[in-house]
Design a protein around this motif. Structure first.
Motif, mmCIF file in Angstrom:
data_model
loop_
_atom_site.group_PDB
_atom_site.id
_atom_site.type_symbol
_atom_site.label_atom_id
_atom_site.label_comp_id
_atom_site.label_asym_id
_atom_site.label_seq_id
_atom_site.Cartn_x
_atom_site.Cartn_y
_atom_site.Cartn_z
ATOM 1 N N ASN A 491 7.396 -8.314 4.341
ATOM 2 C CA ASN A 491 7.063 -9.689 4.015
ATOM 3 C C ASN A 491 8.339 -10.388 3.543
ATOM 4 O O ASN A 491 9.439 -10.001 3.957
ATOM 5 C CB ASN A 491 5.944 -9.744 2.964
ATOM 6 C CG ASN A 491 6.226 -8.866 1.761
ATOM 7 O OD1 ASN A 491 7.376 -8.669 1.367
ATOM 8 N ND2 ASN A 491 5.171 -8.307 1.176
ATOM 9 N N ARG A 528 -0.835 -3.297 2.407
ATOM 10 C CA ARG A 528 -0.558 -3.933 3.704
ATOM 11 C C ARG A 528 -1.844 -4.238 4.467
ATOM 12 O O ARG A 528 -2.013 -5.338 4.996
ATOM 13 C CB ARG A 528 0.354 -3.030 4.543
ATOM 14 C CG ARG A 528 1.737 -2.836 3.961
ATOM 15 C CD ARG A 528 2.660 -2.108 4.931
ATOM 16 N NE ARG A 528 3.930 -1.798 4.288
ATOM 17 C CZ ARG A 528 4.255 -0.616 3.787
ATOM 18 N NH1 ARG A 528 3.393 0.407 3.871
ATOM 19 N NH2 ARG A 528 5.425 -0.437 3.207
ATOM 20 N N SER A 532 -3.325 -8.085 5.437
ATOM 21 C CA SER A 532 -3.214 -8.389 6.863
ATOM 22 C C SER A 532 -4.520 -8.211 7.615
ATOM 23 O O SER A 532 -4.699 -8.783 8.700
ATOM 24 C CB SER A 532 -2.154 -7.491 7.508
ATOM 25 O OG SER A 532 -2.595 -6.132 7.551
ATOM 26 N N ASP A 538 0.408 -0.676 8.816
ATOM 27 C CA ASP A 538 0.100 -0.451 7.407
ATOM 28 C C ASP A 538 0.951 0.649 6.786
ATOM 29 O O ASP A 538 0.969 0.805 5.568
ATOM 30 C CB ASP A 538 -1.387 -0.180 7.202
ATOM 31 C CG ASP A 538 -1.880 1.091 7.884
ATOM 32 O OD1 ASP A 538 -1.070 1.777 8.544
ATOM 33 O OD2 ASP A 538 -3.091 1.394 7.762
ATOM 34 N N TYR A 540 4.232 0.611 7.304
ATOM 35 C CA TYR A 540 5.502 -0.092 7.483
ATOM 36 C C TYR A 540 5.907 -0.143 8.941
ATOM 37 O O TYR A 540 6.074 -1.214 9.506
ATOM 38 C CB TYR A 540 6.621 0.514 6.630
ATOM 39 C CG TYR A 540 7.854 -0.376 6.575
ATOM 40 C CD1 TYR A 540 7.819 -1.585 5.895
ATOM 41 C CD2 TYR A 540 9.038 -0.014 7.194
ATOM 42 C CE1 TYR A 540 8.935 -2.413 5.842
ATOM 43 C CE2 TYR A 540 10.161 -0.834 7.138
ATOM 44 C CZ TYR A 540 10.096 -2.029 6.457
ATOM 45 O OH TYR A 540 11.200 -2.847 6.414
ATOM 46 N N GLU A 555 3.086 -6.034 9.805
ATOM 47 C CA GLU A 555 1.649 -5.822 9.833
ATOM 48 C C GLU A 555 1.008 -6.645 10.942
ATOM 49 O O GLU A 555 1.267 -7.839 11.070
ATOM 50 C CB GLU A 555 1.031 -6.213 8.490
ATOM 51 C CG GLU A 555 1.513 -5.349 7.326
ATOM 52 C CD GLU A 555 2.733 -5.910 6.637
ATOM 53 O OE1 GLU A 555 3.519 -6.621 7.306
ATOM 54 O OE2 GLU A 555 2.911 -5.653 5.441
#
Length: 741
Positions: A491, A528, A532, A538, A540, A555
């Protein structure tokens, strides 16, 4: 065309004293002045019950473009009142984020015009509603006004004392939400009433007075005009007058007479005339207008011409306009960045101030202001930041620009340090430290003061304990770790981990980058997937393809575009990679997915395509929202900063978007600070505000595309390369680390 202002009306006298009002009070008085859109007014609605009728376009009141009291338009109310039926029309107050609705005055004013004239008995009633949906009894105009004359502007002056509460709780005029018009006498006759300049004000300030009581405002001085591709900017010296309400701008093309084209609120001394084509020469004069609508004499004339600009010139035009948000629109005391304009003039945004500092660097380097001016402004900002409270070195998210104290915009628990906003601020300060490092005493002072601020941020405190695997967003001396928001990528928070590891005094271990930012613990996975709504990415790593474009990290389809911008305004991702991806390529792919999604347009929103894209966080019709390329968050709202701040990643597509936003939508979207914050063509909505978080990324990322300036400055800080080495970033051997436009 009729004269711009005429002074007719009916005096309703009530003895309530008034005080002087500053120019920033414009939106504490004005309910309606003009419509951004030329067909119907978004902030209105209506309904009729047969056999009565009221004319609506898409459920809203039509905009009147030929007859208006203040240019360029007014509202047209057309109805037929028939026995057994009814009709209603509503004009709503324009809500602006974080700005308290606080109307001040004792009288409701509006200017009205009837093409044929209307007997007083046949005029509509007026009813008021506040934000809590408390309302008044209808007020009929017969007995308060006379007959409405034909072809003459008349100002109605209705004392608020005439509006008695009809709801179960008291109506609060200061929290006005809507002005309602409704069926009066059932005369079964088509009627038209053009309405303009609806406001609440004090009678003593807003009603006409003799010149010996209060003189008319003086004419604006030093009017200047500058032509661009499709618009001309007009500027003048601000007038200090507590009774000043607005400026009226007049234009002459060729040898035509000067005609009114628009107004500007008293707190802004600049106007954008979007003429819509090149090779137009125009002359301008400006008048100052007080709260009783008395005009000054004309200013001296200023002339300019539009001309077709090259792509490179368009970029400079874009950067200069957006830069003005941080120069002309900065807080007058703090020098730092306001959260939004118009908005609450107290609220300085910490992260947006860091972005504004990077925009200031570009403004100096491009010659929009001098280096001396840039030094003075940065010194002013540093003075402010040094006075502000800090929480183990971190600043709050929002500060009062007048007092430097914390402002609790997000509630009582957010009364401490915000590490993410602090990292955005420090990203800008570190870039400025490298730019303003000359031998003069002023620049040496800037360098030392920024270094002190940098070295006193206690990044390690926000780890909470040495056993924790991630940084936390907030800490409060009252609530401790109550918010408990861990920083987990992918993010906008990457820069927080980079700076925390780079700190020369309060560093966190480099492995926190992998356990926190890129962590794959159950807590990270839940975080995550929680925001999302997707299990893709989720952990990474993502690895899926969307519209044929592979996304290494992120995500779902990648999220809003500001993820690719906020951390990367200073941090240069070109030519390096960690163990997961090359972030320049990943950001490019995220932007390409956003573009492809808008071209596919699964939501069937109007306008979406190769030149109309850019889904990211912004205001929309319902409030602030993080728009992304998925049907869960996409509601048809395009935010120009999304595509325009993606220039380093998608230069051709971003240029196509710029030309569409400017050349096709400029009459509604382009203003004194560049493109407004957002728009939605499906709903015919254009944001009335600009945001501090959105204009600066345009300035900075366009510059990074053109010259790499801010990237080079930030990366030249001596703490940055050792930090990258500790994390394990490696050169990928490509040439893009050195390539600029």
């Amino acid at each position: 065309m009729r004269s711009f202002f005429r002074f007719f009306g009916f005096f309703i006298l009530i003895a309530i004293p008034c005080g002087a009002v500053t120019s920033t009070d414009y939106y504490n008085h004005v309910i309606f002045d003009n419509s951004i859109t030329p067909d119907y007014y978004y902030y209105s609605s209506g309904r009729s019950i047969f056999p009565s009728t009221v004319q609506l376009l898409s459920g809203s009141l039509p905009v009147e473009k030929k007859n208006f009291f203040t240019a360029p338009n007014a509202l047209r109310l057309q109805w037929r009142s028939v026995a057994g039926g009814s009709w209603q029309a509503e004009v709503r107050v324009v809500s602006m984020r974080n700005r308290l609705t606080d109307f001040r005055g004792d009288t409701l004013y509006m200017w009205c015009y009837s093409p044929e004239g209307i007997p007083a008995d046949d005029l509509p009633f007026i009813q008021l509603e506040d934000e809590e949906h408390n309302f008044t009894a209808p007020v009929t105009l017969d007995g308060i006004t006379g007959d409405m004359p034909a072809k003459r502007w008349v100002q109605l002056r209705l004392p608020l004392s005439e509006f008695a509460t009809a709801s179960i709780h008291p109506f609060q005029a200061r929290q006005l939400h809507s002005v309602h018009f409704g069926q009066g006498a059932a005369d079964d006759t088509p009627r038209t009433l053009i309405i303009d300049e609806i406001k609440i004000d004090d009678r003593d300030a807003a009603s006409p007075v003799a010149p010996e009581v209060r003189s008319a405002p003086r004419p604006p001085q030093n009017v200047q005009a500058k032509g661009y591709d499709r618009h001309i900017d007009i500027s003048w010296e601000a007038i200090a007058d507590s009774y000043l309400q607005s400026y009226a701008i007049y234009r002459s093309i060729g040898k035509q007479k000067f005609l009114p084209i628009g107004i500007q609120s008293a707190d802004i001394n600049r106007y954008t005339d979007f003429v819509g084509r090149s090779d137009v020469k125009a002359s301008y004069r400006v008048k100052a207008v007080d709260r009783s609508y008395r005009q000054s004499a004309f200013s001296e004339a200023a002339s300019a011409s539009t001309r077709e600009l090259s792509d490179d010139e368009l970029l400079t035009m874009l950067q200069e306009a957006c830069f003005r948000y941080y120069w002309d629109g900065a807080h007058p005391v703090a020098g730092a960045t306001l959260e939004n304009i118009p908005g609450d003039e107290r609220i300085v945004a910490t992260g947006a101030s860091g972005f504004g500092i990077m925009a200031l660097i570009v403004g100096v380097d491009r010659g929009f202001v001098t280096r001396e001016q840039g030094i003075q402004r940065l010194t002013q900002i540093l003075d402010f930041l040094e006075k502000a409270p800090r929480y183990h070195g971190a600043w709050s998210h929002f500060l009062n620009g007048y007092t430097a104290q914390n402002m609790l915009v997000f509630g009582m628990f957010d009364n401490g340090g915000d590490l993410v906003e602090t990292s955005f601020l420090m990203e800008g300060l570190l870039a400025a430290r490298q730019y303003f490092k000359g031998s003069s005493e002023a620049e040496q002072s800037i360098y030392k003061r920024i270094t002190t601020l940098w070295e006193t941020v206690e990044w390690d405190w926000y780890r909470h304990s040495s056993q924790d695997s991630a940084l936390l967003w907030h800490w409060s001396p009252q609530w401790s770790w109550y918010i408990d928001h861990r920083l987990t990528g992918f993010n906008e928070t990457m820069i927080t981990y980079l700076l925390a590891i780079a700190s020369p005094t309060h560093a966190v271990p480099a492995d926190l980058y992998y356990s926190g930012w890129a962590g794959q613990s159950p807590a990270a996975i839940a975080y995550r997937s929680g925001w999302s709504g997707s299990s893709e990415g989720d952990r990474y790593l993502n690895g899926h393809s969307y519209y044929g474009i592979k996304l290494d990290v992120g995500e779902g389809t990648g999220g809003p575009l500001f993820f690719t911008q906020y951390s990367f305004m200073g941090f240069d991702p070109r030519g390096i990679r960690d163990r997961y991806t090359d972030y320049f390529e990943n950001n490019r792919n995220l932007a390409l997915i956003d573009l492809a999604y808008c071209e596919a347009n699964p939501g069937h929103f109007r306008g979406y395509g190769a030149d109309d894209w850019g889904l990211t966080a912004s205001d929309d019709q319902l409030g602030y929202s993080a728009h992304a390329p998925d049907l869960a968050t996409d509601n048809g709202t395009i935010t120009p900063t999304g595509a325009l701040s993606s220039f380093p990643y998608t230069p051709e597509a971003s240029m196509a978007a710029l030309k569409f936003f400017y050349r096709d939508l400029g009459d509604r979207l382009w203003g004194v600070y560049g493109p407004h914050d957002a728009f939605n063509l499906t709903r015919n909505w254009f944001s009335p505000v600009y945001m501090g978080l959105d204009q600066a990324p345009i300035v900075v990322m366009v510059e990074n595309y053109r010259t790499g300036l801010v990237w080079q400055l930030f990366m030249s800080n001596p703490e940055i390369q050792p930090m990258l080495d500790k994390i394990g970033f490696q050169r990928d051997g490509s040439e893009k680390a050195f390539a600029t436009h």
